[in-house]
Design an enzyme around this catalytic site. Structure first.
Site, short mmCIF file in Angstrom:
data_model
loop_
_atom_site.label_atom_id
_atom_site.label_comp_id
_atom_site.label_asym_id
_atom_site.label_seq_id
_atom_site.Cartn_x
_atom_site.Cartn_y
_atom_site.Cartn_z
N CYS A 49 0.92 -1.35 -0.03
CA CYS A 49 -0.10 -0.07 -0.05
C CYS A 49 0.98 1.22 0.16
CB CYS A 49 -0.93 -0.11 1.05
SG CYS A 49 -1.08 1.32 1.89
N CYS A 52 0.67 3.66 2.86
CA CYS A 52 1.07 3.20 4.03
C CYS A 52 2.92 3.31 3.87
CB CYS A 52 1.19 1.67 4.24
SG CYS A 52 -0.49 0.81 4.47
#
Ligand SMILES: *[C@@H]1O[C@H](CO)[C@@H](O)[C@H](O)[C@H]1NC(C)=O
Length: 269
Positions: A49, A52
Site C-alpha cells: 500500500c 502506508c
C-alpha cells in the site's frame, strides 16, 4: 581505503536502521491478547500500500516523540495477520488505532505527525479531565483556542445523572475533541450559567450552554448537542473529517483555498 569507508558507512546505516525500526514494534497474532495490557498506538498496514509507505517515516517520528511515554508504538502486517485486522474491524490501509483500557479508537484526521500525536493526546488518559483551578482553565482555553472543548460544571456530587451521560458521550467522542469537568469557580466571571450542573462548550471566543429539552437531560439530547457543537464556526476540513462533518445534519458552506506557505520575499534594495 575507500572500500573501508564504504563498509563503515554501511555498518552505521544498518545500525541506525535497526535502531529506528525498533521504535516501531512489529506485531503478530499475539496482539490479540497483548492489546488489553497497557496503551498501544498501532498502524495496520499492507506491504503493497502506497499510503502506508508514505506514512512510514511519519510514524517513525511519532514513535520517536512517544519514546519516553508509556505508549507502545507498533505496526501489524494485515496481509499476514488478516484475522487480527478483522478482529479490530480494519477496512482500509493504513488504519491507525489506539488501544487502552480494553477500548480501541480509530484515528480520523490527517496523517501528519502533529495530527497523530494530537489524536494520542485526546484518547490517552481519562475521557473527562478534571479542571481544578482557573489557571488550569485558562491553560486549556489557550491550548484549544482554535477548536471547541466541553466543560461539565458542577458544584457538588460529580456522579449526578448528567455527569454519567456526559462521560458516556465523552468516551465516544473523545477521538474528535476534549472533555473537561470542574466547579463553577474555575470559570471566568463573565460566564453566566442558567443551571448547575450543566455542560458548556467553549469555541469561537465565546461559550454556549447545553439546554435540556423540557428540562430533562436525555442521553440522546446530550449526544446530539455535543455532536452539533464540536466544531468551531469555521473548521478546517480534511480527508479525515469530511464524512464526520457531513453527518452533523447541518448545511456546510465550503471555502476551497490553496494553502500557501509564507514565502521569503527577496530583500529589495
Ligand atoms: C473497538 O471499538 C468499537 C467502538 O467502540 C467497538 O464497537 C468494538 O467492539 C471494539 N473492538 C474490540 C475488539 O474491542
Amino acid at each position: 581505503m575507500e572500500a573501508k569507508m564504504l563498509m563503515l558507512g554501511l555498518a552505521v546505516c544498518l545500525l541506525l536502521g535497526n535502531h529506528v525500526a525498533a521504535l516501531v514494534q512489529e506485531l503478530d497474532q499475539r496482539f490479540l491478547d497483548q492489546w488489553k495490557e497497557g496503551s498501544w498506538l498501532v498502524e495496520f498496514y499492507a506491504p503493497w500500500c502506497g499510503h502506508c509507505k508514505k506514512l512510514e517515516p511519519i510514524f517513525q517520528q511519532v514513535a520517536l516523540a512517544l519514546k519516553h511515554t508509556e505508549v507502545k508504538v507498533a505496526k501489524l502486517d494485515c496481509t499476514q495477520y488478516s484475522h487480527v485486522a478483522s478482529e479490530f474491524d480494519v477496512r482500509g490501509f493504513p488504519t491507525i488505532k489506539f488501544f487502552s483500557n480494553e477500548r480501541n479508537y480509530t484515528h480520523r484526521s490527517d496523517r501528519t505527525k502533529d495530527d497523530i500525536l494530537e489524536f494520542v493526546h485526546r484518547v490517552n488518559g481519562p475521557a473527562v479531565r478534571k479542571l481544578t483551578s482557573i489557571g488550569k482553565f485558562n491553560d486549556v482555553a489557550s491550548e484549544h483556542s482554535d477548536v471547541a472543548f466541553f466543560v461539565y460544571v458542577s458544584n457538588q456530587d460529580p456522579h449526578a445523572d448528567l455527569f454519567e451521560k456526559y462521560s458516556a458521550v465523552a468516551e465516544e467522542k473523545r477521538v474528535f475533541t476534549y472533555f473537561y469537568a470542574g466547579e463553577q469557580k474555575i470559570l471566568p466571571q463573565e460566564v453566566k450559567l442558567t443551571a448547575v450542573p450543566t455542560i458548556l462548550v467553549f469555541k469561537d471566543r465565546t461559550y454556549f450552554e447545553y439546554e435540556a429539552p423540557d428540562s430533562v437531560a436525555t442521553m440522546s439530547s446530550v449526544q446530539s448537542w455535543v455532536n452539533g457543537e464540536r466544531y468551531p464556526a469555521f473548521p478546517k476540513i480534511s480527508g479525515g473529517n469530511i464524512n464526520e462533518m457531513a453527518d452533523l445534519g447541518k448545511y456546510l458552506v465550503i471555502v476551497v483555498v490553496e494553502e500557501v506557505k509564507e514565502r521569503k520575499t527577496p530583500s529589495t534594495r
